[in-house]
Design a protein around this motif. Sequence first.
Motif, PDB file in Angstrom:
ATOM      1  N   LEU A   1       0.827  -1.202   0.000  1.00 34.19           N
ATOM      2  CA  LEU A   1       0.000   0.000   0.000  1.00 34.19           C
ATOM      3  C   LEU A   1       0.863   1.254   0.000  1.00 34.19           C
TER       4      LEU A   1
ATOM      5  N   GLY B   1       2.030   2.251  -3.326  1.00 34.17           N
ATOM      6  CA  GLY B   1       1.025   2.561  -4.333  1.00 34.17           C
ATOM      7  C   GLY B   1       0.303   1.355  -4.898  1.00 34.17           C
TER       8      GLY B   1
ATOM      9  N   ASP C   1       3.968  -1.946  -9.122  1.00 31.71           N
ATOM     10  CA  ASP C   1       4.183  -1.229  -7.860  1.00 31.71           C
ATOM     11  C   ASP C   1       4.570  -2.188  -6.743  1.00 31.71           C
TER      12      ASP C   1
ATOM     13  N   THR D   1       5.603   6.578   2.653  1.00 35.33           N
ATOM     14  CA  THR D   1       5.342   5.973   1.355  1.00 35.33           C
ATOM     15  C   THR D   1       6.592   6.034   0.488  1.00 35.33           C
TER      16      THR D   1
ATOM     17  N   SER E   1       4.077  10.573  -1.279  1.00 40.16           N
ATOM     18  CA  SER E   1       2.682  10.908  -1.605  1.00 40.16           C
ATOM     19  C   SER E   1       1.733  10.139  -0.701  1.00 40.16           C
TER      20      SER E   1
ATOM     21  N   GLN F   1      -0.944   7.668   0.792  1.00 37.44           N
ATOM     22  CA  GLN F   1      -1.473   6.352   0.420  1.00 37.44           C
ATOM     23  C   GLN F   1      -2.305   5.831   1.596  1.00 37.44           C
TER      24      GLN F   1
END
Length: 431
Positions: A218, A221, A237, A304, A308, A310
């Motif tokens: 997670l 991403g 990812d 992350t 960004s 998540q």
Amino acid sequence: MKGRYQSLAASGAALCLTAVTLTGCGAIGGLTGDNEVTLRVVAADYGDTPQNSSAGYWKGLAEGFQKDHPGVKVEVNVYSWSEVDAKVAEMVKAGKAPDIAQIGAYADYAAAGKLYSTAELLSVKTEADFLAPLADAGKVKQTQYGMPFVSSTRLLFYNEKLLADAGVIGKDGKGWQPRSWADLEAAAKKLKAAGVPVPFALPLGREEAQAETMMWMLAGGGGYTDNEEGYAIDSADNVKSLEFLRDKMVGQQLVGPVEPGKLDRQAAFEAFTKGEVGMLNGHPTLMKQAEAKGVKFGMVPLPTSDGSPQPAMGVADWVMAFKNGHREQSGAFLDYLYQPENVTAFTEKYDLLPATTTGFQAKQAATGPAAQLRPFLTALPGSRLYPVGKKSWAGVSEDIKQKIGTAVQPGGQPAKVLEEIATAARAADKG
């Protein structure tokens, strides 16, 4: 519950509570003392000693329910988490399913047509009170069968003294806000240079490898499923997430002397409480364990891959009602189980998060020690859960536990391992 929130109770034996029928006001749908019904309930033990076993909670719940529902007796068997799922499976196979079970998964029983739906059981008020992400996770083909019992999210724990001594944070030990995996890597390198035995604990052993893996997926991403809820275990990812663990964390010897595939969650927790671990992912239970050993710690969301936002990982355990002909009585008991005061009593006893909106609001307003749970609570509404609505999930989870540790070993092949797991998962899903 071992592998979820609490350690296993000291005894593996079932704690059988046979509640005595009590007289009181009210009745269920025409039932009277002349036509007594016995509800058989199986539940999991969240305690880590015989003294704080969940048996006490269920005994009080059964007695309270019976006072208001003459003509119904409630018998509860409480088993450790190491055996409760298997016990229920045995009972179902023998044609002796309990009326109500509080265990780890519901989907295979729902898919086999053995469960009542929540719409058949609960009052509108109770059914509407479940937190939306948890209610959705309890659905099979858009119909809810699994009732979330308690929940949890995960945060990154860090030892304030170790990070301060290593120069990661100031001497006051406060205010660390890592944003990206590069921040984690840099902190782990400083901890290693300072002689910390385990800069970052990475438990990918059988106890809960599926949880640790999902947290990293997670944060990178990815996740176990795509937006259409199909398995996406081998996504690009996810491969990158495991490559980071293999190359940056394991490859640079930042995870300690035990290889991740052989390190279990509780062993990592215990090492943290001994001051041997700088950082690790943990759930609310670790707070109490660390405080008991005098370890000062901080908690932040797991950074992350690129900084960004998540979603965090959420976990829930489940209640279900089997089609034994006691739909009305089971529904009444479940409405009682989910009354706000009963939800709060359980979550406060075991430092867990509620699965209901009313319980969530009560936790938000909490002061004192209970306020420590607020960071976990904040992450809950937007969290992602295991794909527990898939009847294949139990087998897929086991496959992850067996194989994922090899992917992050030096020389491991994340793409190959994830492809093997994903291929088997898709086949099981179709089957």
